[in-house]
Scaffold this active site. Structure first.
Site, PDB file in Angstrom:
ATOM      1  N   SER A  21       0.833  -1.206   0.000  1.00  0.00           N
ATOM      2  CA  SER A  21       0.000   0.000   0.000  1.00  0.00           C
ATOM      3  C   SER A  21       0.876   1.268   0.000  1.00  0.00           C
ATOM      4  O   SER A  21       0.484   2.287  -0.579  1.00  0.00           O
ATOM      5  CB  SER A  21      -0.975   0.001   1.178  1.00  0.00           C
ATOM      6  OG  SER A  21      -0.286   0.067   2.396  1.00  0.00           O
ATOM      7  N   MET A  95      10.713  -7.094   3.933  1.00  0.00           N
ATOM      8  CA  MET A  95      11.015  -7.815   5.166  1.00  0.00           C
ATOM      9  C   MET A  95      12.346  -8.566   5.127  1.00  0.00           C
ATOM     10  O   MET A  95      12.508  -9.583   5.800  1.00  0.00           O
ATOM     11  CB  MET A  95       9.854  -8.759   5.511  1.00  0.00           C
ATOM     12  CG  MET A  95       8.598  -8.001   5.887  1.00  0.00           C
ATOM     13  SD  MET A  95       8.938  -6.728   7.137  1.00  0.00           S
ATOM     14  CE  MET A  95       7.309  -6.171   7.544  1.00  0.00           C
ATOM     15  N   ILE A  97      16.610  -7.882   5.525  1.00  0.00           N
ATOM     16  CA  ILE A  97      17.576  -6.868   5.980  1.00  0.00           C
ATOM     17  C   ILE A  97      18.700  -6.766   4.956  1.00  0.00           C
ATOM     18  O   ILE A  97      19.271  -7.791   4.551  1.00  0.00           O
ATOM     19  CB  ILE A  97      18.114  -7.239   7.375  1.00  0.00           C
ATOM     20  CG1 ILE A  97      16.952  -7.156   8.377  1.00  0.00           C
ATOM     21  CG2 ILE A  97      19.249  -6.318   7.790  1.00  0.00           C
ATOM     22  CD1 ILE A  97      17.289  -7.659   9.764  1.00  0.00           C
ATOM     23  N   LEU A  98      18.989  -5.559   4.509  1.00  0.00           N
ATOM     24  CA  LEU A  98      20.068  -5.368   3.540  1.00  0.00           C
ATOM     25  C   LEU A  98      21.406  -5.505   4.264  1.00  0.00           C
ATOM     26  O   LEU A  98      21.587  -4.951   5.344  1.00  0.00           O
ATOM     27  CB  LEU A  98      19.991  -3.985   2.885  1.00  0.00           C
ATOM     28  CG  LEU A  98      18.662  -3.568   2.228  1.00  0.00           C
ATOM     29  CD1 LEU A  98      18.828  -2.224   1.525  1.00  0.00           C
ATOM     30  CD2 LEU A  98      18.154  -4.604   1.243  1.00  0.00           C
ATOM     31  N   HIS A 114       9.061   2.944   8.707  1.00  0.00           N
ATOM     32  CA  HIS A 114       8.962   2.010   9.827  1.00  0.00           C
ATOM     33  C   HIS A 114       7.749   2.383  10.681  1.00  0.00           C
ATOM     34  O   HIS A 114       7.544   3.561  10.995  1.00  0.00           O
ATOM     35  CB  HIS A 114      10.246   2.073  10.665  1.00  0.00           C
ATOM     36  CG  HIS A 114      10.251   1.097  11.795  1.00  0.00           C
ATOM     37  ND1 HIS A 114      10.468  -0.244  11.596  1.00  0.00           N
ATOM     38  CD2 HIS A 114      10.020   1.271  13.121  1.00  0.00           C
ATOM     39  CE1 HIS A 114      10.385  -0.861  12.771  1.00  0.00           C
ATOM     40  NE2 HIS A 114      10.121   0.032  13.702  1.00  0.00           N
TER      41      HIS A 114
HETATM   42  C1  GAR Z   1       4.063  -0.862   6.770  1.00  0.00           C
HETATM   43  O1  GAR Z   1       3.364  -0.631   7.953  1.00  0.00           O
HETATM   44  C2  GAR Z   1       5.533  -0.576   6.968  1.00  0.00           C
HETATM   45  O2  GAR Z   1       5.779   0.512   7.801  1.00  0.00           O
HETATM   46  C3  GAR Z   1       5.989  -1.859   7.595  1.00  0.00           C
HETATM   47  O3  GAR Z   1       5.307  -2.874   6.896  1.00  0.00           O
HETATM   48  C4  GAR Z   1       4.068  -2.352   6.427  1.00  0.00           C
HETATM   49  C5  GAR Z   1       3.982  -2.600   4.940  1.00  0.00           C
HETATM   50  O4  GAR Z   1       2.705  -2.259   4.451  1.00  0.00           O
HETATM   51  N1  GAR Z   1       7.410  -2.010   7.525  1.00  0.00           N
HETATM   52  C6  GAR Z   1       8.109  -2.668   8.429  1.00  0.00           C
HETATM   53  O5  GAR Z   1       7.619  -3.195   9.395  1.00  0.00           O
HETATM   54  C7  GAR Z   1       9.594  -2.719   8.142  1.00  0.00           C
HETATM   55  N2  GAR Z   1      10.297  -3.065   9.321  1.00  0.00           N
HETATM   56  P1  GAR Z   1       2.467  -2.125   2.892  1.00  0.00           P
HETATM   57  O6  GAR Z   1       3.052  -3.380   2.241  1.00  0.00           O
HETATM   58  O7  GAR Z   1       0.962  -2.081   2.752  1.00  0.00           O
HETATM   59  O8  GAR Z   1       3.139  -0.877   2.406  1.00  0.00           O
END
Ligand code: GAR
Length: 194
Positions: A21, A95, A97-98, A114
């Site tokens: 999203s 998801m 880690i680089l 984040h």
């Molecule tokens: C988001 O809330 C983002 O901040 C989080 O994953 C979700 C992805 O949503 N990221 C992390 O947790 C990274 N550590 P999306 O796929 O709908 O953009």
């Protein structure tokens, strides 16, 4: 790091693993007249990532990276970013880690979104941990990616109030809506020096 000012439009690559999203919101904002960036490429470590539908819808080049071997995966990432002349990498729910090696080798800036008010709640399950600790606020942060997880320089943050009887699900959704506004604003901040 190359200077981002002076170039006409910045080519960005968005890295996703799931719903995408935030990827969608970056695309929509890139289509605005005054936008300084173009979404050139989406990279996913999962063929099944739902967000890949936006690549089809908006005709954005996609690359699926097989992460069975991380070294090979990161080699492919480097090749793809170079091939597509990417100036800026935006992690959006990616998801993996680089590695420090990749971060050093990348000739462009890398930013991440984040779901917490960093430096609080690095890592996973951020909203549940905030609820468990009876925090008054959760929120989201856009930051530069550095060698330490979720620790690079903060670009922008947005606080979201935790409500009485909030659930993790409801809080996640409310914060996500703010993420969709914050990420494009953070890119504008970088690119326009706003
Ligand atoms: C988001 O809330 C983002 O901040 C989080 O994953 C979700 C992805 O949503 N990221 C992390 O947790 C990274 N550590 P999306 O796929 O709908 O953009």
């Amino acid at each position: 790091m190359p200077k981002l000012t002076g170039i006409k439009k910045i080519n960005i690559a968005v890295f996703i693993s799931g719903n995408g999203s935030n990827f969608k919101s970056l695309i929509i904002n890139s289509l605005k007249k005054k936008s300084k960036y173009e979404v050139k490429l989406v990279i996913s470590n999962k063929t099944s990532a739902k967000g890949l539908k936006y690549a089809r819808k908006f005709k954005i080049k996609k690359k699926i990276i097989n992460y069975l071997n991380k070294k090979d995966a990161e080699k492919t990432i480097l090749v793809e970013l170079k091939k597509n002349k990417i100036d800026l990498v935006c992690l959006a729910g990616f998801m993996k880690i680089l590695s420090n090696n990749l971060i050093k080798k990348l000739k462009c800036q890398i930013v991440n979104i984040h779901p917490s008010l960093l430096p609080k709640y690095k890592g996973l399950n951020t909203h549940q941990r905030a609820l468990n600790n009876k925090e008054k606020y959760s929120g989201c942060t856009v930051h530069y990616v550095s060698s330490k997880l979720d620790s690079g320089k903060i670009i922008l943050q947005k606080k979201v109030k935790i409500l009485k009887n909030d659930t993790c699900d409801r809080l996640t959704k409310r914060v996500l809506r703010q993420e969709h506004l914050l990420y494009p604003r953070a890119l504008n901040k970088i690119l326009f020096n706003l």
